[in-house]
Design a protein around this motif. Structure first.
Motif, PDB file in Angstrom:
ATOM      1  N   PRO A   1       0.836  -1.205   0.000  1.00 47.85           N
ATOM      2  CA  PRO A   1       0.000   0.000   0.000  1.00 47.85           C
ATOM      3  C   PRO A   1       0.864   1.246   0.000  1.00 47.85           C
ATOM      4  N   LYS A   2       0.279   2.330  -0.511  1.00 48.25           N
ATOM      5  CA  LYS A   2       0.981   3.604  -0.524  1.00 48.25           C
ATOM      6  C   LYS A   2       1.228   4.053   0.915  1.00 48.25           C
ATOM      7  N   PRO A   3       2.454   4.459   1.251  1.00 45.42           N
ATOM      8  CA  PRO A   3       2.737   4.831   2.644  1.00 45.42           C
ATOM      9  C   PRO A   3       1.957   6.064   3.086  1.00 45.42           C
ATOM     10  N   ASN A   4       1.417   6.024   4.300  1.00 46.58           N
ATOM     11  CA  ASN A   4       0.738   7.193   4.854  1.00 46.58           C
ATOM     12  C   ASN A   4       1.743   8.000   5.678  1.00 46.58           C
ATOM     13  N   GLU A   5       1.276   9.072   6.289  1.00 47.24           N
ATOM     14  CA  GLU A   5       2.181   9.962   7.012  1.00 47.24           C
ATOM     15  C   GLU A   5       2.881   9.253   8.168  1.00 47.24           C
ATOM     16  N   LEU A   6       2.154   8.392   8.902  1.00 47.07           N
ATOM     17  CA  LEU A   6       2.747   7.672  10.029  1.00 47.07           C
ATOM     18  C   LEU A   6       3.843   6.727   9.549  1.00 47.07           C
ATOM     19  N   THR A   7       3.572   6.019   8.451  1.00 51.78           N
ATOM     20  CA  THR A   7       4.566   5.097   7.889  1.00 51.78           C
ATOM     21  C   THR A   7       5.819   5.860   7.477  1.00 51.78           C
ATOM     22  N   LYS A   8       5.629   7.014   6.851  1.00 50.03           N
ATOM     23  CA  LYS A   8       6.770   7.830   6.433  1.00 50.03           C
ATOM     24  C   LYS A   8       7.553   8.335   7.646  1.00 50.03           C
ATOM     25  N   LYS A   9       6.835   8.746   8.682  1.00 52.21           N
ATOM     26  CA  LYS A   9       7.494   9.232   9.903  1.00 52.21           C
ATOM     27  C   LYS A   9       8.359   8.135  10.522  1.00 52.21           C
ATOM     28  N   ILE A  10       7.796   6.950  10.639  1.00 52.27           N
ATOM     29  CA  ILE A  10       8.553   5.816  11.202  1.00 52.27           C
ATOM     30  C   ILE A  10       9.790   5.538  10.349  1.00 52.27           C
ATOM     31  N   GLY A  11       9.600   5.575   9.023  1.00 48.79           N
ATOM     32  CA  GLY A  11      10.716   5.330   8.116  1.00 48.79           C
ATOM     33  C   GLY A  11      11.812   6.378   8.246  1.00 48.79           C
ATOM     34  N   LEU A  12      11.413   7.653   8.352  1.00 49.65           N
ATOM     35  CA  LEU A  12      12.387   8.735   8.480  1.00 49.65           C
ATOM     36  C   LEU A  12      13.188   8.607   9.776  1.00 49.65           C
ATOM     37  N   LEU A  13      12.515   8.297  10.870  1.00 44.56           N
ATOM     38  CA  LEU A  13      13.207   8.206  12.158  1.00 44.56           C
ATOM     39  C   LEU A  13      14.133   6.988  12.215  1.00 44.56           C
ATOM     40  N   LYS A  14      13.712   5.892  11.602  1.00 41.46           N
ATOM     41  CA  LYS A  14      14.595   4.716  11.529  1.00 41.46           C
ATOM     42  C   LYS A  14      15.801   5.006  10.633  1.00 41.46           C
ATOM     43  N   SER A  15      15.548   5.694   9.537  1.00 37.06           N
ATOM     44  CA  SER A  15      16.631   6.050   8.615  1.00 37.06           C
ATOM     45  C   SER A  15      17.626   6.998   9.275  1.00 37.06           C
ATOM     46  N   GLN A  16      17.099   7.932  10.056  1.00 34.75           N
ATOM     47  CA  GLN A  16      17.971   8.869  10.770  1.00 34.75           C
ATOM     48  C   GLN A  16      18.940   8.120  11.687  1.00 34.75           C
ATOM     49  N   LYS A  17      18.426   7.154  12.415  1.00 37.63           N
ATOM     50  CA  LYS A  17      19.272   6.363  13.317  1.00 37.63           C
ATOM     51  C   LYS A  17      20.379   5.659  12.545  1.00 37.63           C
ATOM     52  N   GLU A  18      20.024   5.104  11.390  1.00 35.28           N
ATOM     53  CA  GLU A  18      20.994   4.415  10.538  1.00 35.28           C
ATOM     54  C   GLU A  18      22.040   5.401  10.006  1.00 35.28           C
ATOM     55  N   CYS A  19      21.578   6.554   9.550  1.00 30.34           N
ATOM     56  CA  CYS A  19      22.488   7.566   9.007  1.00 30.34           C
ATOM     57  C   CYS A  19      23.482   8.037  10.065  1.00 30.34           C
ATOM     58  N   PHE A  20      22.995   8.318  11.255  1.00 29.12           N
ATOM     59  CA  PHE A  20      23.887   8.769  12.326  1.00 29.12           C
ATOM     60  C   PHE A  20      24.939   7.719  12.666  1.00 29.12           C
ATOM     61  N   SER A  21      24.561   6.449  12.593  1.00 27.60           N
ATOM     62  CA  SER A  21      25.511   5.386  12.942  1.00 27.60           C
ATOM     63  C   SER A  21      26.656   5.296  11.932  1.00 27.60           C
ATOM     64  N   PHE A  22      26.449   5.858  10.724  1.00 28.41           N
ATOM     65  CA  PHE A  22      27.495   5.866   9.703  1.00 28.41           C
ATOM     66  C   PHE A  22      28.137   7.255   9.546  1.00 28.41           C
ATOM     67  N   GLY A  23      27.840   8.146  10.493  1.00 28.56           N
ATOM     68  CA  GLY A  23      28.516   9.435  10.503  1.00 28.56           C
ATOM     69  C   GLY A  23      27.936  10.490   9.595  1.00 28.56           C
ATOM     70  N   LEU A  24      26.717  10.317   9.125  1.00 31.10           N
ATOM     71  CA  LEU A  24      26.095  11.317   8.256  1.00 31.10           C
ATOM     72  C   LEU A  24      25.400  12.378   9.108  1.00 31.10           C
ATOM     73  N   THR A  25      25.674  13.639   8.821  1.00 32.73           N
ATOM     74  CA  THR A  25      25.043  14.733   9.556  1.00 32.73           C
ATOM     75  C   THR A  25      24.067  15.519   8.677  1.00 32.73           C
ATOM     76  N   THR A  26      24.300  15.504   7.371  1.00 35.42           N
ATOM     77  CA  THR A  26      23.379  16.089   6.391  1.00 35.42           C
ATOM     78  C   THR A  26      23.139  15.061   5.297  1.00 35.42           C
ATOM     79  N   VAL A  27      21.903  14.958   4.853  1.00 34.53           N
ATOM     80  CA  VAL A  27      21.568  14.045   3.758  1.00 34.53           C
ATOM     81  C   VAL A  27      20.849  14.826   2.664  1.00 34.53           C
ATOM     82  N   ASP A  28      21.277  14.632   1.425  1.00 34.05           N
ATOM     83  CA  ASP A  28      20.551  15.179   0.274  1.00 34.05           C
ATOM     84  C   ASP A  28      19.513  14.141  -0.144  1.00 34.05           C
TER      85      ASP A  28
END
Length: 333
Positions: free
Chosen positions: A1-28
């Protein structure tokens, strides 16, 4: 199904955790819609999303009308920068969708194809220039890169500081490469593409034409800068792989042994700058990030190895010990 706002929020916060663990501070992030940008803005305002984001808007009429006609200028906030549009000139080399000047070596009936109708594309570019927005265009094949370089030069007309980018700039004919310097066009490349593609790209192009592809040093020489990225989720998220591929021209398995087209390798310093100060410059953010200087945000990463001195065989074992954004430790191993 097409992701809703909650699904996107969960995805963004999980992605942020992953990005920080690899030293990313800004993402394009390339290809965002207005609703995506508003969600990100809200999560950053509530401080749930602490990573900084350079938003590349999708090439659709809703975005063009709202950000160019209604707002009419770039939007810059502490953690969010909205000033660019992402376009697609052609497809990928692997699928034979990249647009080539001459036919594919392994499919002589095809040259690939363009995804943009030039006249319509140039009208959009003119609207971007008028409103001070950056164009970021995906171009893989030598024909696609030639077409985009010509369109950029037609709209830009002269030396400028609009910092329009070509994303990937994968195959560029020798006679076209000087256009980057002539119109201050920034090559935004992903070094692991070269080391992921080398084993099969020769089948698509042949040995001679392959020499015009993945020319990171030649592209760097044009304006004495090059922006480096990972291209995740197409490639892996770890920027250490980007550094390794840029400097040693090998994949994570250490192949090819002698390095792929080593004359196009960057130095360690050039690779580091490509992921820091030059990446920041390509986002119009060099005065606030990209280097450790008084007056800039304390966005930094602490590694367990020195990338300038560590031997080649140990580079890929580099781990992130701490990631810091605006002086706050957001990740600690």
């Amino acid at each position: 199904p097409k992701p809703n706002e909650l699904t996107k929020k969960i995805g963004l916060l999980k992605s942020q955790k992953e990005c920080f663990s690899f030293g990313l501070t800004t993402v394009d992030i390339a290809g965002l819609n207005k609703s995506d940008v508003e969600l990100i803005d809200g999560l950053q305002s509530s401080e749930e999303l602490k990573i900084k984001i350079y938003a590349m808007l999708s090439d659709n009429e809703e975005n063009l009308s709202y950000y160019l006609d209604s707002i009419g200028k770039p939007i810059k906030k502490n953690r969010l920068n909205i000033r660019s549009f992402k376009f697609f000139a052609d497809g990928s080399l692997g699928s034979r969708g990249a647009c080539l000047i001459k036919p594919y070596k392994d499919k002589v009936s095809s040259n690939g194809f363009m995804l943009q109708e030039v006249n319509k594309y140039e009208k959009k570019l003119f609207r971007l220039k008028k409103n001070g927005f950056q164009a970021c265009t995906h171009a893989i094949g030598d024909s696609a890169n030639r077409t985009i370089l010509k369109s950029y030069s037609k709209i830009l007309k002269e030396s400028n500081d609009l910092r329009w980018r070509i994303e990937h700039a994968q195959c560029v004919s020798p006679e076209d490469i000087s256009i980057f310097s002539q119109y201050n066009i920034i090559p935004s490349v992903q070094p692991t593409h070269a080391t992921s593609d080398f084993s099969w790209a020769i089948l698509r192009l042949g040995k001679k034409r392959l020499l015009s592809c993945y020319q990171y040093y030649s592209l760097f020489k044009q304006n004495k800068l090059i922006a480096l990225g990972t291209d995740f989720p197409v490639e892996e998220i770890n920027p250490i792989n980007t550094f390794y591929a840029a400097v040693f021209r090998k994949n994570s398995s250490g192949n090819p042994i002698e390095g792929f087209q080593k004359d196009q390798a960057l130095t360690r310093m050039e690779a580091i700058k490509g992921m820091t100060i030059w990446a920041a410059l390509s986002n119009f953010e060099e005065n606030e990030k990209g280097s450790l200087e008084i007056g800039k945000f304390a966005d930094m990463v602490v590694l367990n190895k020195d990338l300038f001195t560590e031997k080649q065989s140990e580079i890929l074992n580099t781990k992130v010990l701490k990631t810091i954004v605006n002086g706050e430790v957001v990740y600690s191993d």
